[in-house]
Design a protein around this motif. Structure first.
Motif, PDB file in Angstrom:
ATOM      1  N   ALA A  93      26.724  60.446  33.394  1.00 47.17           N
ATOM      2  CA  ALA A  93      25.565  60.937  32.656  1.00 47.17           C
ATOM      3  C   ALA A  93      24.318  60.937  33.526  1.00 47.17           C
ATOM      4  N   ASN A  94      23.356  61.717  33.101  1.00 46.95           N
ATOM      5  CA  ASN A  94      22.063  61.679  33.776  1.00 46.95           C
ATOM      6  C   ASN A  94      21.524  60.269  33.708  1.00 46.95           C
ATOM      7  N   GLY A  95      21.183  59.756  34.851  1.00 45.17           N
ATOM      8  CA  GLY A  95      20.636  58.406  34.866  1.00 45.17           C
ATOM      9  C   GLY A  95      21.679  57.337  35.020  1.00 45.17           C
ATOM     10  N   ALA A  96      22.926  57.735  35.274  1.00 45.11           N
ATOM     11  CA  ALA A  96      23.991  56.742  35.386  1.00 45.11           C
ATOM     12  C   ALA A  96      23.886  55.960  36.685  1.00 45.11           C
ATOM     13  N   GLY A  97      23.176  56.484  37.653  1.00 46.45           N
ATOM     14  CA  GLY A  97      22.992  55.748  38.896  1.00 46.45           C
ATOM     15  C   GLY A  97      23.650  56.395  40.101  1.00 46.45           C
ATOM     16  N   LYS A  98      24.022  57.633  39.992  1.00 48.57           N
ATOM     17  CA  LYS A  98      24.730  58.290  41.085  1.00 48.57           C
ATOM     18  C   LYS A  98      23.823  58.446  42.307  1.00 48.57           C
ATOM     19  N   THR A  99      22.643  58.990  42.061  1.00 48.74           N
ATOM     20  CA  THR A  99      21.712  59.169  43.175  1.00 48.74           C
ATOM     21  C   THR A  99      21.305  57.814  43.748  1.00 48.74           C
ATOM     22  N   THR A 100      21.125  56.869  42.858  1.00 47.48           N
ATOM     23  CA  THR A 100      20.774  55.528  43.323  1.00 47.48           C
ATOM     24  C   THR A 100      21.861  54.958  44.230  1.00 47.48           C
ATOM     25  N   LEU A 101      23.104  55.220  43.888  1.00 44.51           N
ATOM     26  CA  LEU A 101      24.197  54.752  44.720  1.00 44.51           C
ATOM     27  C   LEU A 101      24.097  55.360  46.118  1.00 44.51           C
TER      28      LEU A 101
ATOM     29  N   GLY B  44       7.510  53.415  42.433  1.00 46.97           N
ATOM     30  CA  GLY B  44       8.461  54.368  41.902  1.00 46.97           C
ATOM     31  C   GLY B  44       8.850  55.434  42.890  1.00 46.97           C
ATOM     32  N   ARG B  45       9.836  56.228  42.465  1.00 48.85           N
ATOM     33  CA  ARG B  45      10.382  57.259  43.320  1.00 48.85           C
ATOM     34  C   ARG B  45       9.321  58.237  43.767  1.00 48.85           C
ATOM     35  N   ALA B  46       8.450  58.618  42.832  1.00 48.84           N
ATOM     36  CA  ALA B  46       7.511  59.695  43.126  1.00 48.84           C
ATOM     37  C   ALA B  46       6.509  59.300  44.188  1.00 48.84           C
TER      38      ALA B  46
ATOM     39  N   LYS C 177       7.878  54.644  28.214  1.00 53.37           N
ATOM     40  CA  LYS C 177       6.894  54.000  29.086  1.00 53.37           C
ATOM     41  C   LYS C 177       7.241  54.142  30.570  1.00 53.37           C
ATOM     42  N   ARG C 178       8.351  54.780  30.845  1.00 54.30           N
ATOM     43  CA  ARG C 178       8.742  54.917  32.258  1.00 54.30           C
ATOM     44  C   ARG C 178       7.984  56.082  32.902  1.00 54.30           C
ATOM     45  N   ARG C 179       7.662  55.926  34.205  1.00 54.84           N
ATOM     46  CA  ARG C 179       7.014  57.033  34.911  1.00 54.84           C
ATOM     47  C   ARG C 179       7.964  58.222  34.996  1.00 54.84           C
TER      48      ARG C 179
ATOM     49  N   GLU D 126      28.339  66.015  40.925  1.00 57.45           N
ATOM     50  CA  GLU D 126      28.059  67.315  40.317  1.00 57.45           C
ATOM     51  C   GLU D 126      28.235  67.216  38.809  1.00 57.45           C
ATOM     52  N   HIS D 127      27.457  68.002  38.087  1.00 54.46           N
ATOM     53  CA  HIS D 127      27.612  68.068  36.640  1.00 54.46           C
ATOM     54  C   HIS D 127      28.400  69.305  36.215  1.00 54.46           C
ATOM     55  N   ASP D 128      28.613  70.233  37.159  1.00 51.22           N
ATOM     56  CA  ASP D 128      29.316  71.467  36.814  1.00 51.22           C
ATOM     57  C   ASP D 128      30.811  71.174  36.778  1.00 51.22           C
TER      58      ASP D 128
ATOM     59  N   GLY E 128       8.354  60.395  37.193  1.00 51.66           N
ATOM     60  CA  GLY E 128       8.963  60.555  38.499  1.00 51.66           C
ATOM     61  C   GLY E 128      10.153  59.650  38.744  1.00 51.66           C
ATOM     62  N   ASP E 129      10.259  58.591  37.948  1.00 51.45           N
ATOM     63  CA  ASP E 129      11.362  57.653  38.159  1.00 51.45           C
ATOM     64  C   ASP E 129      12.639  58.079  37.456  1.00 51.45           C
ATOM     65  N   LEU E 130      12.502  59.021  36.548  1.00 56.06           N
ATOM     66  CA  LEU E 130      13.687  59.414  35.797  1.00 56.06           C
ATOM     67  C   LEU E 130      14.709  60.075  36.709  1.00 56.06           C
ATOM     68  N   SER E 131      15.930  60.063  36.276  1.00 54.77           N
ATOM     69  CA  SER E 131      16.955  60.780  37.028  1.00 54.77           C
ATOM     70  C   SER E 131      16.729  62.273  36.835  1.00 54.77           C
ATOM     71  N   GLY E 132      17.357  63.048  37.701  1.00 56.27           N
ATOM     72  CA  GLY E 132      17.138  64.490  37.662  1.00 56.27           C
ATOM     73  C   GLY E 132      17.363  65.072  36.276  1.00 56.27           C
ATOM     74  N   GLY E 133      18.453  64.682  35.660  1.00 50.30           N
ATOM     75  CA  GLY E 133      18.767  65.258  34.368  1.00 50.30           C
ATOM     76  C   GLY E 133      17.784  64.835  33.292  1.00 50.30           C
ATOM     77  N   GLN E 134      17.385  63.573  33.378  1.00 53.74           N
ATOM     78  CA  GLN E 134      16.396  63.092  32.405  1.00 53.74           C
ATOM     79  C   GLN E 134      15.096  63.872  32.540  1.00 53.74           C
TER      80      GLN E 134
HETATM   81  N1  ATP Z   1      12.230  53.925  41.568  1.00 56.74           N
HETATM   82  C1  ATP Z   1      12.662  53.810  40.296  1.00 56.74           C
HETATM   83  N2  ATP Z   1      11.890  53.146  39.396  1.00 56.74           N
HETATM   84  C2  ATP Z   1      12.329  53.009  38.118  1.00 56.74           C
HETATM   85  N3  ATP Z   1      13.470  53.513  37.654  1.00 56.74           N
HETATM   86  C3  ATP Z   1      14.263  54.187  38.500  1.00 56.74           C
HETATM   87  C4  ATP Z   1      13.896  54.370  39.862  1.00 56.74           C
HETATM   88  N4  ATP Z   1      14.864  55.081  40.465  1.00 56.74           N
HETATM   89  C5  ATP Z   1      15.803  55.317  39.513  1.00 56.74           C
HETATM   90  N5  ATP Z   1      15.443  54.795  38.347  1.00 56.74           N
HETATM   91  C6  ATP Z   1      16.229  54.828  37.112  1.00 56.74           C
HETATM   92  O1  ATP Z   1      17.541  54.495  37.435  1.00 56.74           O
HETATM   93  C7  ATP Z   1      18.434  55.264  36.681  1.00 56.74           C
HETATM   94  C8  ATP Z   1      19.474  55.897  37.613  1.00 56.74           C
HETATM   95  O2  ATP Z   1      18.880  56.981  38.310  1.00 56.74           O
HETATM   96  P1  ATP Z   1      19.697  57.972  39.228  1.00 56.74           P
HETATM   97  O3  ATP Z   1      18.755  58.929  39.802  1.00 56.74           O
HETATM   98  O4  ATP Z   1      20.543  57.204  40.155  1.00 56.74           O
HETATM   99  O5  ATP Z   1      20.621  58.735  38.199  1.00 56.74           O
HETATM  100  P2  ATP Z   1      21.696  59.871  38.474  1.00 56.74           P
HETATM  101  O6  ATP Z   1      22.965  59.271  38.123  1.00 56.74           O
HETATM  102  O7  ATP Z   1      21.513  60.407  39.812  1.00 56.74           O
HETATM  103  O8  ATP Z   1      21.262  60.930  37.381  1.00 56.74           O
HETATM  104  P3  ATP Z   1      21.223  62.562  37.455  1.00 56.74           P
HETATM  105  O9  ATP Z   1      22.593  63.006  37.274  1.00 56.74           O
HETATM  106  O10 ATP Z   1      20.390  62.925  36.296  1.00 56.74           O
HETATM  107  O11 ATP Z   1      20.637  62.904  38.747  1.00 56.74           O
HETATM  108  C9  ATP Z   1      17.657  56.266  35.891  1.00 56.74           C
HETATM  109  O12 ATP Z   1      17.576  55.839  34.557  1.00 56.74           O
HETATM  110  C10 ATP Z   1      16.290  56.222  36.508  1.00 56.74           C
HETATM  111  O13 ATP Z   1      15.297  56.386  35.509  1.00 56.74           O
END
Ligand code: ATP
Ligand code: ATP
Ligand code: URE
Ligand code: MG
Ligand code: MG
Lengths: 266, 231, 378, 403, 536
Positions: A57-65, E532-534, B127-129, A221-223, B131-137
């Motif tokens: 899911a969006n926000g699952a942490g993939k990019t963070t990984l 944060g990321r931004a 309350k989250r910034r 990927e989400h596709d 810019g911190d959200l994931s792409g999909g969010q």
């Molecule tokens: N610097 C940060 N500060 C606060 N929260 C963060 C930060 N970076 C990521 N997050 C949070 O961590 C979670 C995981 O983000 P991440 O970008 O890894 O998701 P993702 O799996 O890549 O999602 P998507 O498929 O939407 O890209 C998200 O909920 C995001 O809001």
């Protein structure tokens, strides 16, 4: 040795130890931001030559990984090893890249003031030291490599264009190109087909399957169509940990995965 | 409702849009399609007033938009979800959403609950910034932000880029609902055929800065796709 | 695809200004030198020593501007403290010149500079030792600023201090140096600085021949620095530098140690500034802590901006033009020249966003019949 | 040429403009006046004003411009010592002539410069004598801006005080940077230092912009002139015009001139100044008088020499006399410094000074201090047979540079 | 306020003068003395004043006070002494002795009776002696305190007598202190002396400390000496403590000045991203506005600041809007270029001020309610103007926070600075927001200028002297974070003031700069970084 290196030279190339056929070990990694757990005790093992799809899911942490693997984010805990012997957590981004871990970003990031050609030239697999690059010239082999990649990404005609003037999709391609010329061992690819037409998506799929085997590829990927077309093993992340792992069919029929990710009739 | 007449656009010395003609019917859901770099985004930016038009006229109903400043256009009922999301990164999710409130006709002071029903994740992350959200969010936030303005025309530039499948469905449902039950005019730039077919009522195909084909969605033939969308 | 379009399809042309620049510089310098030395004073072609000295000063400023452009224009490091490296180079030269005075100072002390005598110092502080040897002094004039740049850059770039944070820190650096050099205890002459120089390498500084020579040497050094910088910026190193300017994190993921690239570029730039300072001092005859003042450093940045940053010749042209304007304005409009200078800055920003160099480039691009190289057909 | 050009080299912008621009106007006024009298040697005087912008290297450059491009016969200019030092080599190379009108640290005598401001012995020493004898001061704060003039002056004073039996523990020395504005701690320290039961005074060589916040802080911390008087060497009428002086009444300054002195010459001068500046409230001050005296002497010397040739004028200058604005005669000595009276004044509520002490007769300016070990044997004498600026009376030789 | 010891020289003179008075011919009557004073030279006046005191006694109080304060005049024709009383813009002269108005005398007919420091000291002492009997207890107390350094047997006797009838406890304490000081020195019984010394330990006054120091140096009576040492220790401990508080206050006060200087910049630079080199000149405009306001209302200096604050806000704010509209708005997306343009503007503004107001500093008066200090005890007094400015800085800060947090302006400003195009697409009037923000930042700088006019030079260079500090504070605190600016300003202020006594002013500034440079290595985005990321 690594931490306090004399500021003139680059890391000595470590031999990558692949004796146990796994190339990437992610063990017990946690990352939190202001108390929010983006990764939660995550474990992931990737074999050399594998093409692994990472969904979730969006926000699952993939990019963070990916951030953790490439050294951009330091985890709160856990281990990340490249091969048997290289602890990635102790390395800088630049070192990690030089070890042969390449990355394509979710949001295309290319050097807008440079031409397409220069973007590729800088990404070449080569010595990244200062002295070397002060005098470096493109060798014939490198030139061919770049030409080859240009034709793969379809930007031959735009080779002298400034990357800043490319459209969104073209930037996506350029970024893939930058990854290709760098000839990495492990490719981390974040959402490569976003913004591509169906046809282009197919081409990308071909490209990635072609790469696997020789190299290790991790794709986010989400596709789903795209994932289905390339996937052998799929890992599903959810709330920072692995929710499911297996073949596409296994994953697709997993109840949890359907619930949190795919939706009822995907 | 929205018409482009002989619109030309240039970046510096580079012409992108060439005598472009386009018509969007009121209440329709029109899909604009075309390869990378044909000028889809450029077209939408012209519509939003973010890029100057070199020649030609863009109208919304009887209003000639060329003379209306970009800031005024949202007040005419246009909501915009740009490509690449364009979230205000250092503002919280809530603040991002609040920004749309003054545009609303009813001058409401609260973010309507409807938004959170459509995108529950936004409610969790108020309350989250941004810019911190994931792409999909972020993508969901961008759509939510446009909807807060209660637009009559909703413009979406590749809204599904980077969105998880079930949300993509949901977004599709939302668009359909807004279009069908609330009569919102929707302009959608979309690359994915499946999605386009599902929500779009009409299509416009672009090639090299011109609209080269337009019709209702059921007329979108494989022939056309091959000609204009294949690489 | 649909990319027909000249402006963006044009390759990034290698800066083709090198040869013209070096030629023009050499010719102009020779011309002025000859006109001073050979043409008799009455003639219309005579160039006064005053003009020569001014030119020499402008050229050192041009070199300084080049130094700032290298880091700012190409790498996006807006240094508001380059005056510090310039001044340190100047102090190095100044200390050497000071020691050359020997017994010709007001107190006739063979070792101690005048200011030490009247502050009642008994012996030369250790850091003055050896400064009476030209090679050593010049080495110091480069080494000290180079080292400072290295340490500062090493700390700052490794900790990823960027943007305005870095700018303001460079400003703090030069400001702290200014306060320190103002202190008489430092042993650099306090506010009065070093002055009253007599000769350099045994040649009397006040002869026309020496002034011309200094000007010519400055010009040569400028040309050399120009060639060097051009070479650097054309190399892949230079491309990485520009890439760092536009997206440093991304460059790191390509495997480049961006901090090291930045440190060495910064050091290179500081060395250029130090050379400029060393050439400046014998020509203007004084070095004092005022050169460290942050406003000075800001002015350097402004020369570059006026000339057009990111082009080497722009920096040079900007420095020459602004300083010439200053010289003229302070003489013609002693009461209102700041209006003129201020207006110049504002107008350039508004109407020449790329500086004078941008104007020039546009001209070149618009010239009918000239098609950009390697144009891509549609 | 059909005019005689006079260079005016005072900063009109930058930090020193506050002080120096007044002197530019003074020179212009003097030139104006001289031209009304028919000029000099039958020619009109023509001012050439440039702005060295408080930038020291620019002073040197502008000097070169004035002499070699504009061919001026004389330059009136400079305020800070560093600007003078910067200009010196150029003057000497091109054989120019400079009149320097500001009190300074001494330790210099150039053939090409006439020093019409006070040397330390014409200001600092008499001032300290006054504090010691008339006010019974036992404890001393020497506060100054950190640069050469205060440093040297304080060195001289320290030596002088010690020669009078003042103990180290009764001297507090403090330096602050240019333009220092946060005086809280220092003033509070002074207050503490002064509460030890002995009469304490501050001798201030604080310069320029730092003075206003200093005095404001004194006033606010309630240090009155009866508690701890402050004797300043760089605070004149002009500086006071920027301060509300009511809390400062009774603090002191030592100068060779005060606007409040009532002599016919001074009255006339002030009147002319008001007329010239079209501002009836514009104050006058000591460096203006020094400029006035310098200018008058130069005119007399040119008339005596019959030419503006620098060497001839230089010799003609020595021994020239001009009436001081405060009475008595100023005379140019062989060491290029003036003999002038020294006045001590107290600040009044109206921003003026009231003279509370005055030397009997004039004091000749010392180029070299008698209280510094390096220079106590030095004198300057620009007449034959010595003809140098640093003659050692012990070794009977001119040392160092010969100009 | 603290009165300092009179000189020993002067005490000597008093003795001689008294002796002289006895042996000399019979003294002339009061009126004659006054006439003599009217024409006396500064050298003769002290003797005359002493005689007047002897003859006139308490009645001399108004004359002495007037003389000390410089409002004593003599009528040119008659040499009568008159006192000037301020009555609005017209002065009224009253007879120095009777206090009755003198008719037909204007300021043209009189000349001031000259006084100098020496005389003022003498007069103050005489005044204090008379004021021991003043009906006002505060005055009485002050009088006693100011006499502490000059205790003599007659005075002690007077005090002892007065002590009996004294009702005010404050005055009693003061008198007790004086008497204890006397006992500590002169009592024949060591025990009494020790007791007195113990009492003295409760006072922080300088006179007490000096006296104890003298006792400490006298070895003739060991127990007295020991008591003195003990008392001094106690006093020292307390005064060290107060010293710390003092230093802390100095630091906060310096911090408040930094805060005021930086706060406007935190908006134009921190929020809008304009590298605003003309920020200092906006403060300068504010300071000059204060000057002009005071020129316009010369008889209402006390109220002038209340007019000056809004006026300065408007003047500087309007200038800011003008600058934004004419220059800055063409530089969107080119933040570095704003440095160039605003530097040009700052040069122009400085020169404009030089042209209009002359290069000289202008005089801005302090309103009476901001002058002087509150004395908490002799070791700790807080200057009122600093206190006001500290409070003012905090008020401005919180008001600004309120505006940015509670109005839509704050949100819009941030949105525009983060993504101008998207803000437009959300219907935000970016032009107006820009102009208003820049105007707000400039207006606040103008207000800061009003405060600075109370502390420092009002001249063309005012802005220059604060610009570097302002940038430093904003950056140290973390760009875009107003709270960071606040903390940074106070941190730097306090650090500076605690270093200063140890290292001296110059070195303290250098050390603080070095500290900032090193600190930024640890936290590359300041004290309160944008996270944060931004932000990457
Ligand atoms: N610097 C940060 N500060 C606060 N929260 C963060 C930060 N970076 C990521 N997050 C949070 O961590 C979670 C995981 O983000 P991440 O970008 O890894 O998701 P993702 O799996 O890549 O999602 P998507 O498929 O939407 O890209 C998200 O909920 C995001 O809001
Ligand atoms: N800022 C710019 N300057 C110059 N050219 C540009 C700029 N932005 C876009 N272009 C060019 O304009 C063309 C159209 O771009 P646009 O972004 O409208 O394409 P698009 O149809 O939206 O493509 P995609 O599907 O990849 O988003 C592209 O060829 C691109 O190279
Ligand atoms: N000479 C001075 N005052 O600098
Ligand atoms: Mg992601
Ligand atoms: Mg697009």
């Amino acid at each position: 040795m690594n931490a306090m290196r004399w500021p003139t030279e680059v890391a000595s190339a470590d031999e990558l130890d692949l004796s146990h056929e796994y190339i990437l070990y992610v063990e017990g990694v946690s990352v939190s931001f202001d108390g929010f757990k983006a990764l939660n005790d995550l474990n992931l093992y990737v074999k050399a030559g594998e093409l692994r799809c990472l969904i979730g899911a969006n926000g699952a942490g993939k990019t963070t990984l990916m951030d953790v693997i490439t050294g951009k984010t330091q985890p709160d805990g856990g281990n990340v090893f490249f091969g048997q012997n290289i602890n990635l957590l102790a390395r800088s981004e630049a070192d990690i890249a030089q070890l042969g871990i390449g990355r394509k970003f979710q949001k295309p990031t290319v050097f807008e003031a440079h031409s397409v050609l220069d973007n590729l030239e800088m990404s070449l697999k080569a010595n990244k030291g200062i002295w070397y690059n002060l005098f470096a010239k493109l060798s014939a082999v490198q030139r061919d490599k770049i030409d080859e990649v240009l034709s793969i990404i379809g930007l031959q005609q735009q080779r002298h264009m400034l990357a800043g003037a490319l459209s969104h999709g073209q930037k996506q391609w350029l970024e893939i190109g930058m990854l290709l010329v760098s000839d990495p061992l492990l490719l981390l690819i974040d959402e490569p087909v976003a913004g591509m037409t169906g046809q282009e998506t197919e081409r990308t799929a071909e490209l990635l399957t072609g790469l696997a085997g020789e190299r290790t590829v991790i794709v986010v990927e989400h596709d789903m169509e795209f994932v289905r077309s390339i996937a052998r093993t799929v890992t599903v992340l959810h709330q920072g940990s692995v929710l499911a792992q297996g073949t596409m069919d296994q994953v697709q029929s997993n109840r949890y995965v359907i619930e949190v990710y795919l939706g009822e009739e995907a | 409702m929205i018409t482009f007449q002989q619109v030309n656009q240039l970046y510096g010395g580079t012409q992108i849009l060439w005598n472009l003609d386009l018509e969007i019917r009121k209440g329709s859901c029109t899909c604009i399609m075309g390869r990378n770099g044909v000028g889809k985004t450029t077209l939408l930016k012209c519509l939003m007033g973010l890029l100057p038009v070199a020649a030609g006229e863009i109208c919304l109903g009887d209003t000639v938009l060329n003379k209306v400043s970009a800031e005024q256009r949202p007040y005419l009922g246009i909501g915009y979800v740009p490509q690449g999301r364009e979230i205000f990164p250092m503002l919280t999710v809530e603040e991002n959403l609040r920004l749309g409130l003054p545009v609303r006709q009813d001058k409401a002071r609260q973010i309507p609950d409807k938004i959170f029903e459509l995108f529950p994740v936004l409610g969790d992350m108020l309350k989250r910034r941004g810019g911190d959200l994931s792409g999909g969010q972020q993508q969901q936030l961008a759509i939510g932000r446009a909807l807060v303005m209660e637009p009559t025309v909703l413009i979406l530039d590749e809204p599904n880029e980077g969105i998880q499948p079930n949300i993509v469905r949901q977004i599709g449902d939302v668009i359909l609902k807004l279009n069908e039950t609330e009569g919102l005019t929707v302009i959608l730039v979309e690359q994915k055929l499946g999605f386009a077919r599902r929500v779009g009522k009409e299509f416009r195909l672009m090639e090299k800065g011109r609209v080269v084909a337009s019709d209702t969605m059921d007329k979108l033939s494989d022939q056309l796709i091959k000609q204009h969308l294949a690489v | 695809m649909n990319s027909v379009l000249n402006f963006f399809t044009k390759p990034r042309q290698p800066d083709s200004t090198v040869m013209p620049f070096v030629v023009v510089l050499t010719l102009a310098t020779t011309f002025f030198a000859l006109c001073n030395l050979l043409v008799p004073a009455g003639s219309v072609f005579h160039v006064s020593t005053y003009t020569i000295t001014l030119l020499g000063k402008y050229l050192s400023y041009a070199l300084l501007a080049l130094a700032v452009d290298v880091v700012w224009g190409y790498c996006g490091i807006l240094s508001l403290g380059h005056g510090a490296f310039f001044a340190l180079g100047g102090y190095g030269m100044g200390m050497y010149l000071m020691r050359q005075i020997g017994t010709r100072g007001v107190y006739g002390n063979p070792v101690l500079p005048d200011f030490m005598v009247f502050l009642d110092w008994k012996e030369l502080p250790w850091y003055w030792l050896g400064m009476n040897h030209f090679p050593f002094a010049m080495l110091m004039a480069l080494l000290v600023p180079g080292l400072l740049a290295f340490v500062f850059g090493w700390l700052a770039f490794r900790s990823r201090v960027t943007g305005v944070y870095l700018s303001i820190m460079t400003q703090a650096l030069t400001y702290a140096m200014m306060l320190a050099f103002f202190r008489n205890e430092m042993g650099f002459g306090g506010n009065n600085g070093l002055t009253d120089f007599k000769d350099l390498l045994g040649f009397d500084l006040q002869t026309d021949g020496m002034r011309v020579s200094l000007m010519v040497v400055t010009a040569l050094l400028l040309a050399l620095a120009y060639l060097c910088s051009h070479f650097i910026m054309k190399s892949r190193f230079g491309k990485v530098i520009v890439a760092i300017r536009d997206g440093e994190p991304r460059v790191r993921f390509l495997g480049y140690r961006t901090d090291l690239y930045k440190v060495w570029l910064f050091v290179y730039s500081a060395l250029l500034a130090a050379v400029a300072g060393a050439m400046y001092v014998p020509q203007v005859g004084i070095i004092n802590p005022g050169e460290f003042s942050p406003v000075n450093s800001i002015e350097i940045v402004i020369w570059v901006a006026v000339g057009g940053r990111g082009t080497l010749y722009g920096a040079v042209v900007g420095a020459l033009l602004v300083n010439y304007a200053k010289t003229r304005f302070t003489a013609i409009l002693p009461d209102g020249w700041l209006f003129a200078l201020g207006a110049l800055f504002v107008l350039v920003t508004l109407f020449l966003p790329k500086g004078l160099a941008g104007l020039l480039q546009e001209r070149v691009n618009r010239r009918p019949g000239k098609t950009p190289l390697n144009e891509v057909q549609a | 040429a059909d005019t005689i050009k006079v260079g005016v080299l005072h900063s009109l912008s930058g930090t020193m403009a506050i002080s120096e621009s007044t002197l530019k106007d003074t020179v212009l006024m003097m030139i104006d006046e001289q031209n009304k009298k028919g000029g000099l040697l039958g020619k009109k005087l023509e001012p050439v004003v440039v702005d060295p912008a408080s930038n020291w290297p620019l002073f040197a450059e502008k000097t070169r411009e004035l002499i070699s491009k504009d061919h001026v016969s004389v330059i009136f200019g400079c305020w800070t010592s560093v600007s003078r030092k910067s200009v010196l080599p150029v003057l000497q190379e091109l054989n120019g002539l400079l009149f320097y009108p500001v009190q300074y640290e001494g330790e210099e005598s150039s053939k090409n410069v006439f020093y019409t401001g006070a040397a330390p012995n014409q200001q600092a020493i008499p001032a300290v004598d006054y504090l010691m004898k008339d006010l019974g001061v036992k404890r001393w704060v020497l506060a100054g801006t950190d640069y050469v003039y205060p440093r040297t002056t304080n060195k001289i004073l320290e030596a002088y005080l010690k020669s009078k039996g003042v103990k180290d523990s009764d001297i507090m020395i403090n330096y602050t940077p240019f333009g220092y504005s946060d005086w809280q701690s220092i003033v509070s320290d002074i207050k503490k230092f002064g509460s030890a039961g002995k009469k304490t005074a501050v001798v201030s060589t604080i310069n320029g912009d730092a003075n206003v916040p200093f005095y404001k802080e004194l006033g606010n911390q309630g240090i009155s002139s009866q508690d701890i008087p402050v004797m300043a060497f760089s605070v004149g009428e002009e500086e006071l015009s920027g301060i509300d002086t009511k809390p400062l009444v009774g603090h002191l300054a030592a100068w060779n001139y005060f606007e409040s002195v009532k002599t016919p010459e001074n009255k006339a001068f002030i009147k002319e100044w008001h007329a010239f500046t079209k501002n009836p409230k514009r104050t006058t001050n000591d460096p203006m008088e020094a400029t006035y005296i310098g200018f008058k002497m130069w005119v007399q010397a040119v008339q005596k020499a019959g030419t503006t040739d620098v060497d001839k004028v230089e010799q003609a200058m020595i021994g020239q006399k001009v009436k001081n604005l405060t009475g008595g005669m100023a005379e140019m000595n062989k060491n290029h410094h003036l003999s002038k009276p020294v006045l001590i004044g107290e600040i009044q509520g109206n921003g003026q000074f009231q003279v509370v002490s005055e030397t009997k007769g004039t004091v000749p300016g010392d180029a070299w201090s008698d209280y510094l070990p390096g220079s106590k044997d030095l004198i300057a004498d620009w007449t034959p047979p010595i003809m140098c600026g640093n003659y050692n009376v012990k070794t009977k030789k001119c040392i160092g540079q010969k100009f | 306020m603290k009165r300092f010891a009179l000189t020993t020289l002067f005490s000597l003179w008093l003795v001689c003068g008294a002796a002289h008075g006895q042996s000399a011919a019979p003294q002339p009557p009061l009126a004659e003395l006054m006439h003599q004073l009217a024409t006396a030279s500064l050298g003769d006046s002290p003797a005359l004043v002493a005689q007047l005191d002897e003859k006139g006694g308490d009645a001399m109080l108004p004359l002495f006070q007037a003389m000390r304060d410089g409002s004593l005049y003599s009528v040119d024709t008659t040499h009568d002494l008159v006192i000037e009383q301020d009555q609005g813009n017209q002065s009224l002269f009253v007879d120095a002795l009777t206090g009755k108005p003198v008719q037909d005398v204007t300021s043209d007919d009189v000349s001031a009776v000259p006084v100098n420091n020496l005389l003022r000291g003498q007069l103050s002492l005489l005044i204090s002696k008379i004021q021991i009997h003043s009906p006002n207890p505060k005055v009485r107390q002050e009088a006693v305190f100011s006499l502490l350094a000059d205790l003599n047997p007659t005075l002690i006797q007077t005090l002892e007598e007065a002590r009996i009838h004294e009702k005010s406890s404050g005055v009693k304490d003061a008198m007790d202190l004086a008497l204890a000081m006397n006992t500590a020195v002169h009592s024949a019984k060591p025990v009494e002396r020790v007791n007195a010394i113990e009492k003295l330990a409760g006072s922080q006054r300088g006179e007490v400390r000096n006296l104890l120091n003298r006792l400490k140096a006298d070895p003739s009576q060991p127990q007295v000496q020991a008591a003195a040492v003990e008392a001094l220790k106690k006093i020292k401990f307390k005064s060290d403590l107060y010293g710390m508080v003092d230093t802390l206050f100095f630091g906060l006060s310096l911090g408040s000045v930094l805060l005021l200087a930086a706060i406007g910049l935190a908006i134009t630079f921190g929020v809008m991203g304009v590298i605003n080199m003309a920020h200092g000149e906006m403060m300068m405009l504010g300071a000059y506005t204060t000057y002009v306001v005071q020129l316009a209302m010369p008889n209402h200096i006390d109220e002038s600041l209340w007019v000056a604050i809004p006026a300065a806000f408007v003047v500087a704010g309007a200038t800011g809007v003008l600058i934004e509209r004419c220059v800055i708005r063409f530089l969107h997306g080119r933040p570095l270029e704003t440095l160039l343009a605003t530097f040009g503007i700052s040069l122009g503004l400085q020169q404009a001020v030089r042209t209009v107001f002359s290069p000289l500093n202008r005089q801005v008066q302090a309103p009476s309610w901001m002058s002087g200090s509150v004395e908490i005890n002799p070791d700790l007094s807080i200057t009122l103007n600093r206190l006001c400015i500290l409070a003012f800085a905090l008020i401005v800060f919180f008001l600004l926070q309120l505006v940015l947090k509670k109005t839509s302006l704050g949100l819009n400003v941030r949105a525009v600075s983060q993504n101008r195009n998207m803000a437009k697409s959300m219907g935000i009037k970016t032009d107006r927001v820009d102009a208003m923000t820049f105007g707000l930042g400039s207006g606040i700088a103008g207000i800061a200028g009003v405060a600075l006019s109370q502390l420092t030079n009002v001249g063309p260079n005012l802005g220059q002297s604060y610009i570097i500090d302002s940038f430093m504070v904003v950056v140290f605190g973390g760009v875009g974070n107003l709270l960071g600016t606040l903390v940074a300003a106070f941190t730097l202020g306090v650090a500076n003031k605690f270093l200063e006594p140890v290292t001296g002013a110059v070195l303290a500034s250098i050390l603080v700069l070095v500290f900032i440079i090193l600190f930024i290595q640890k936290r590359p985005k300041g004290l309160f970084p944008q996270k944060g990321r931004a932000a990457e």
